[in-house]
Design a protein around this motif. Structure first.
Motif, PDB file in Angstrom:
ATOM      1  N   PHE A   1       0.917  -1.112   0.169  1.00 59.83           N
ATOM      2  CA  PHE A   1      -0.113  -0.210   0.042  1.00 59.83           C
ATOM      3  C   PHE A   1       0.916   1.219   0.140  1.00 59.83           C
ATOM      4  O   PHE A   1       1.812   1.435   0.703  1.00 59.83           O
ATOM      5  N   HIS A   2       0.460   2.334  -0.784  1.00 56.77           N
ATOM      6  CA  HIS A   2       1.336   3.476  -1.075  1.00 56.77           C
ATOM      7  C   HIS A   2       0.600   4.729  -0.968  1.00 56.77           C
ATOM      8  O   HIS A   2      -0.418   4.803  -1.982  1.00 56.77           O
TER       9      HIS A   2
ATOM     10  N   LYS B   1      -5.426   6.477  -3.006  1.00 54.35           N
ATOM     11  CA  LYS B   1      -4.333   5.282  -2.570  1.00 54.35           C
ATOM     12  C   LYS B   1      -3.902   4.482  -3.623  1.00 54.35           C
ATOM     13  O   LYS B   1      -4.647   4.690  -4.800  1.00 54.35           O
ATOM     14  N   VAL B   2      -2.677   4.248  -3.368  1.00 48.69           N
ATOM     15  CA  VAL B   2      -2.270   3.062  -4.790  1.00 48.69           C
ATOM     16  C   VAL B   2      -1.515   2.192  -4.150  1.00 48.69           C
ATOM     17  O   VAL B   2      -1.104   1.781  -2.933  1.00 48.69           O
ATOM     18  N   MET B   3      -2.152   0.903  -4.675  1.00 50.31           N
ATOM     19  CA  MET B   3      -1.801  -0.492  -4.362  1.00 50.31           C
ATOM     20  C   MET B   3      -0.954  -1.033  -5.348  1.00 50.31           C
ATOM     21  O   MET B   3      -1.322  -0.968  -6.699  1.00 50.31           O
ATOM     22  N   LEU B   4       0.046  -1.969  -5.081  1.00 52.55           N
ATOM     23  CA  LEU B   4       0.648  -2.651  -5.927  1.00 52.55           C
ATOM     24  C   LEU B   4       0.242  -4.186  -5.596  1.00 52.55           C
ATOM     25  O   LEU B   4       0.217  -4.627  -4.457  1.00 52.55           O
ATOM     26  N   LEU B   5      -0.168  -4.910  -6.519  1.00 49.57           N
ATOM     27  CA  LEU B   5      -0.630  -6.240  -6.470  1.00 49.57           C
ATOM     28  C   LEU B   5       0.124  -7.146  -7.225  1.00 49.57           C
ATOM     29  O   LEU B   5       0.332  -6.887  -8.443  1.00 49.57           O
TER      30      LEU B   5
ATOM     31  N   ALA C   1      -2.601  -0.367  -8.823  1.00 47.18           N
ATOM     32  CA  ALA C   1      -3.985  -0.180  -8.695  1.00 47.18           C
ATOM     33  C   ALA C   1      -4.182   1.310  -7.848  1.00 47.18           C
ATOM     34  O   ALA C   1      -3.764   1.296  -6.678  1.00 47.18           O
ATOM     35  N   GLU C   2      -5.054   2.401  -8.521  1.00 48.97           N
ATOM     36  CA  GLU C   2      -5.165   3.485  -7.735  1.00 48.97           C
ATOM     37  C   GLU C   2      -7.012   3.490  -7.892  1.00 48.97           C
ATOM     38  O   GLU C   2      -7.650   3.100  -8.539  1.00 48.97           O
ATOM     39  N   THR C   3      -7.089   3.962  -6.350  1.00 51.90           N
ATOM     40  CA  THR C   3      -8.421   4.084  -6.152  1.00 51.90           C
ATOM     41  C   THR C   3      -8.565   5.720  -5.479  1.00 51.90           C
ATOM     42  O   THR C   3      -7.653   5.870  -4.746  1.00 51.90           O
TER      43      THR C   3
ATOM     44  N   ASP D   1       1.337  -0.838   8.257  1.00 58.49           N
ATOM     45  CA  ASP D   1       2.576  -1.393   8.559  1.00 58.49           C
ATOM     46  C   ASP D   1       3.625  -0.522   7.506  1.00 58.49           C
ATOM     47  O   ASP D   1       4.431  -1.377   7.019  1.00 58.49           O
ATOM     48  N   GLY D   2       3.467   0.829   7.356  1.00 58.05           N
ATOM     49  CA  GLY D   2       4.613   1.641   6.457  1.00 58.05           C
ATOM     50  C   GLY D   2       4.612   1.020   5.103  1.00 58.05           C
ATOM     51  O   GLY D   2       5.539   1.422   4.543  1.00 58.05           O
ATOM     52  N   GLY D   3       3.549   0.485   4.526  1.00 55.16           N
ATOM     53  CA  GLY D   3       3.722  -0.026   3.189  1.00 55.16           C
ATOM     54  C   GLY D   3       4.596  -1.129   2.642  1.00 55.16           C
ATOM     55  O   GLY D   3       4.886  -1.406   1.540  1.00 55.16           O
ATOM     56  N   ARG D   4       5.003  -1.834   3.820  1.00 53.84           N
ATOM     57  CA  ARG D   4       5.618  -3.308   3.614  1.00 53.84           C
ATOM     58  C   ARG D   4       4.753  -4.189   2.772  1.00 53.84           C
ATOM     59  O   ARG D   4       3.752  -4.196   2.621  1.00 53.84           O
TER      60      ARG D   4
END
Lengths: 337, 337, 337, 337
Positions: C194-195, C210-214, C224-226, C325-328
């Motif tokens: 999560f970023h 939000k930006v998520m890397l999957l 993925a941007e929401t 948890d800080g985007g880990r």
């Protein structure tokens, strides 16, 4: 290749734009002088090109030994006389369209040029230098859509220039189409007809938008819409329909914006952003032709010639004849020169 | 609201498509019977809707007490006779366009319908149900571009149907424009002219593409191109030019592909993907109107009526008259009914 | 194929929309009952489908012998309990996403369904029925861009629903991506991170956008941007980058407008216009599966299942763990069921 | 304003392109000399600008009193040494990116320039002169999308240059993003992370495509994809997502073609057509700054400086550190100069 010292006649929007473009962006050109009957306007345009001398006297500019070549961007009604003066002085000319408001005047310019040996006049049909139009012509020539059958051209602007009439809308504005279409197709326009749309309430009595049907010698039909008071923006479109597909200009906007429930691109308010590159490349090609030691830009395709200007004027005449005669089909006839 | 038992006459591409759409996607409809002179074809279309009975006899289908309403999708030449049979049987009809190939036949159908009390026939001008066309009409009515002045319509297909003639291209294909334009503008077409483009080498002697100029009573001019052998795809366009701006249909593709040095969207090979939603919504509106207890879909706008079919046929007649008379402007005249 | 009598639980925007769609556009379905804790709301939604009975008691609706199948469109927190009640009653369910706000609850629903024999629950991941998404998946499967390597997904809305939290934005909204991506790729999401972007001033304290890397099991990476408070409109994008090219959804607008110096298309204000067809086709597929005599829509691809809902919930859990948890990078783990 | 006599070092694709552009399209510049270790290549590039002298010795070119200013377009590994030689000779330099492959070398160039009085080096981050990028920056600065929150950048090419490594792909290619993003946002990149997509089978062992997350000091997050072996074409995209909307570059194609069931625009095969205008305008701005009598182009925004080159190199270092350490987030640290 020596620097070409250019004199610009006419310091309105168009002339000032040429001064700026020549000075800032054209390799091998230098603006030597700027003439306008309004001397203050001449001075203010000249200031755009340090070293350029302003003058109120166009004929003095043409005669000036420090001027190698002349750009004519003054009022349409003065083009013919100034072009003739320049060719008599043996100087290459880039004349803004139209060459003259009437076919007869155009023909007299062509004859004067021929007496001076020919090849001195270029005409400002700058669309030929627009990279998009150039790509369209190249793709067409490469057979990308097969044999061309039908063209759809659209030219829209925000509002007509002050003093615009139905006639000047044809001879001074739609005239672009009368050059672009035969240039794209390599085939002259042979007959035309005029068809009024419902006139826009914003057009103050003009027949605007106009639809013209143009037939070229190759049999291709063109529908050409010109709408001077389109209001929404300056918008030039062209689509060639061929036997295997179509080729068309895209929306030239560079930025797309999402905001307020819409996705949008911008339309320019006038021709300047749309054709900035075309004018620059036209001035560059003209400068190159002169600077390369040729006495004149003869043959420096795709620069339009005085004869191209006469040919387009003859089409405009036929369109006006159709407009004044109920939209009947009228054959195009250019005078002998 | 009771289920509407529909009989479909004609089991070619169009008829089979209606059977499938009615069965799979239309709420409140059930396909009771399918007729085709080719009984095998009737059987194969009927198989798309379990429970539907195939027959070789269209008149038996119309008379069948288990059929509440009739869809006519057989050959153009049979539309008039079948529509009259259905209205005589008191059954609502959705007839594919054209109502008939000639204005006189159309008029006789309208008269037969009037004798039966009126309001029984709907005509398959499905573009009225295309969500894009519907949005265009709504935006126009909402004044999004100000007063409409000029329309540009384009209808292109891959290749003309076998046996297509210049006349059937107008009465059976361009007829869509003759309905869409007045529907969009709420103004009838009053005069027309025909203008051949350079004929496509692929058109085997047809005057294809065609350009027609249509004038509506409100003064608006429409340029309508139909190109049956466009080759590249099925492509329907429409732009309304108004005093303050324009409204146009977008490219309906859902997917864009980057590959092989191009960015591209796809064109369908025929009308089916392009107008699938329009046909579905048309059949739904027709079913709703019948099922709601109204004896007929009278007034179920925007369903087209028999009179709309007659009106469009009269425009087609005028276009053919212009085509056969050098492109002169011809006034539209619908017969009294 | 008999008519499926559907009971709809929840009469808010989503439930009312389902009532209207089932009644007006779904072949073979009939809305038998509508439940909402707010009885007036139930009545007003029921009025959209003449014959539908309103009730304040969802469990009564589920037990009603006149109800063959149940649509659950009530508050997210009630989905699990109602879905379990329906499967215990042996009735097929179409449950709006999410199946439940937590993975544990999702797992308990899956277990309840398995005890009832399985195959009764479908989950409302309607994007699978969106014609554009379906074309994208088909083109991908056909190899149109070669092996997929990277996806870019964007989901934007005008403003977050009242009461939205960072957690519900993931479990209730971004969850669409957690189903769409593995469905498109036929490969499960195995790890995520999560970023946060710079938070929008309009987002009132939410981490939005939000930006998520999957990462899916096949090695493909998805960005993925929401953006729930994007303000400008409802806008769903997806691009697949493959070894030979890319595939992407187009702008779904049907109309383009030129006005006020811009060319524009419209963005919808919410999901309803964008996914109207997807919801219709989902309800049709679900109705068809039930009506065809199968006890349940098992195997009626691409209908999502309860297990798909559990799987997506497990991805949401991993995203929340990363966010806290800080985007880990966090591995996805679905509970045993 | 006197003519600027330019020496061009490096006569490969890039150098030859600069020679041609300077000669044909840049006002006030003249190509005086062209150097390349391959003398035949130097001669062939020099032939593009009549009057230009070819040489095999770059240092002789730099020392040549007939050369006022130097363009460096030789191999990346030679940039630092040549730039230092030019500044020691007191001559303005336009150096192609990167300034040097490592941060340390970049820093030593910056120090050499400072010792020479500063302001002599411009760096070839030509995207700053791309009219589309310039419009994007202007619109952003004008608040067209509100506060920027998130950027999506994509840079794709047909195939990686021979000898390309994961490291050179970052320092020599992705480095464009490391300049463009902070330039657009007016905020430096402070931390980065690297995320491999599924590697393309065409990438022959490279981690390609790459995704990088860049965080600027203003809190904005950027997703940057670079895909050297994208195959389909050269394609540069950038979208800024702001609190009220988005701004993005459009497809720059000028022509749209309908053929073979598709509507398509073309992608260029490499950077030359895409950024021809950017290079021309960059060279013009650099020439203007020198010719205007300033000893150096100091302050001639938006020309990038040696310090900009160092800053971008430091970002590249951080990206490589992340790449070599499992994608963890790495802070950017530029050396003191």
């Amino acid at each position: 290749m020596s620097t070409v010292r250019v004199g610009v006649v006419g310091a309105g929007n168009m002339g000032a734009d040429h001064v700026r473009t020549l000075h800032r962006f054209v390799s091998g050109a230098e603006v030597a002088a700027v003439a306008d009957t309004d001397e203050a306007r001449a001075a203010s345009a000249a200031a755009l090109a340090p070293g350029a001398r302003p003058t109120g006297d166009a004929h003095a500019l043409i005669a000036d030994p420090g001027v190698d070549a002349v750009v004519i961007a003054s009022h349409d009604s003065t083009h013919a006389e100034l072009a003739v003066a320049a060719v008599r002085a043996g100087k290459p000319v880039l004349c803004e369209k139209p060459l003259a408001p009437t076919t007869e005047e155009c023909a007299s310019v062509v004859r004067a040029e021929q007496r001076a040996g020919g090849g001195l006049i270029s005409l400002g049909f700058m669309r030929r230098f627009d990279p998009a139009h150039a790509e369209l012509k190249a793709a067409l020539a490469a057979g990308a859509c097969g044999t061309p059958l039908l063209l759809h051209c659209v030219s829209r602007g925000v509002s007509a220039a002050p003093g615009c009439t139905d006639a000047s809308g044809v001879t001074g504005s739609a005239v672009h189409e009368f050059d672009t279409v035969p240039w794209l197709l390599d085939s002259p326009i042979t007959e035309v007809s005029f068809h009024a749309a419902r006139p826009s309430p914003a057009a103050a009595g003009l027949r605007d938008p106009k639809v013209m049907l143009l037939r070229t010698a190759d049999g291709v039909l063109t529908t050409a819409e010109t709408f001077l008071n389109a209001g929404y923006g300056y918008d030039i479109r062209c689509e060639v329909v061929g036997e295997r597909g179509t080729l068309a200009l895209t929306d030239p906007a560079r930025l797309v914006t999402d905001a307020d429930r819409t996705r949008s691109t911008g339309h320019p308010a006038d021709w300047r952003p749309r054709f900035a590159d075309a004018y620059r490349l036209e001035l560059q090609a003209w400068t190159d032709a002169i600077g390369s030691g040729r006495a004149a830009p003869r043959g420096a395709a795709p620069l339009a010639t005085a004869l191209d200007g006469l040919t387009a004027a003859a089409v405009a005449d036929a369109v006006l004849a159709s407009m004044n005669d109920g939209g009947r089909t009228v054959a195009v006839r250019a005078p002998e020169v």
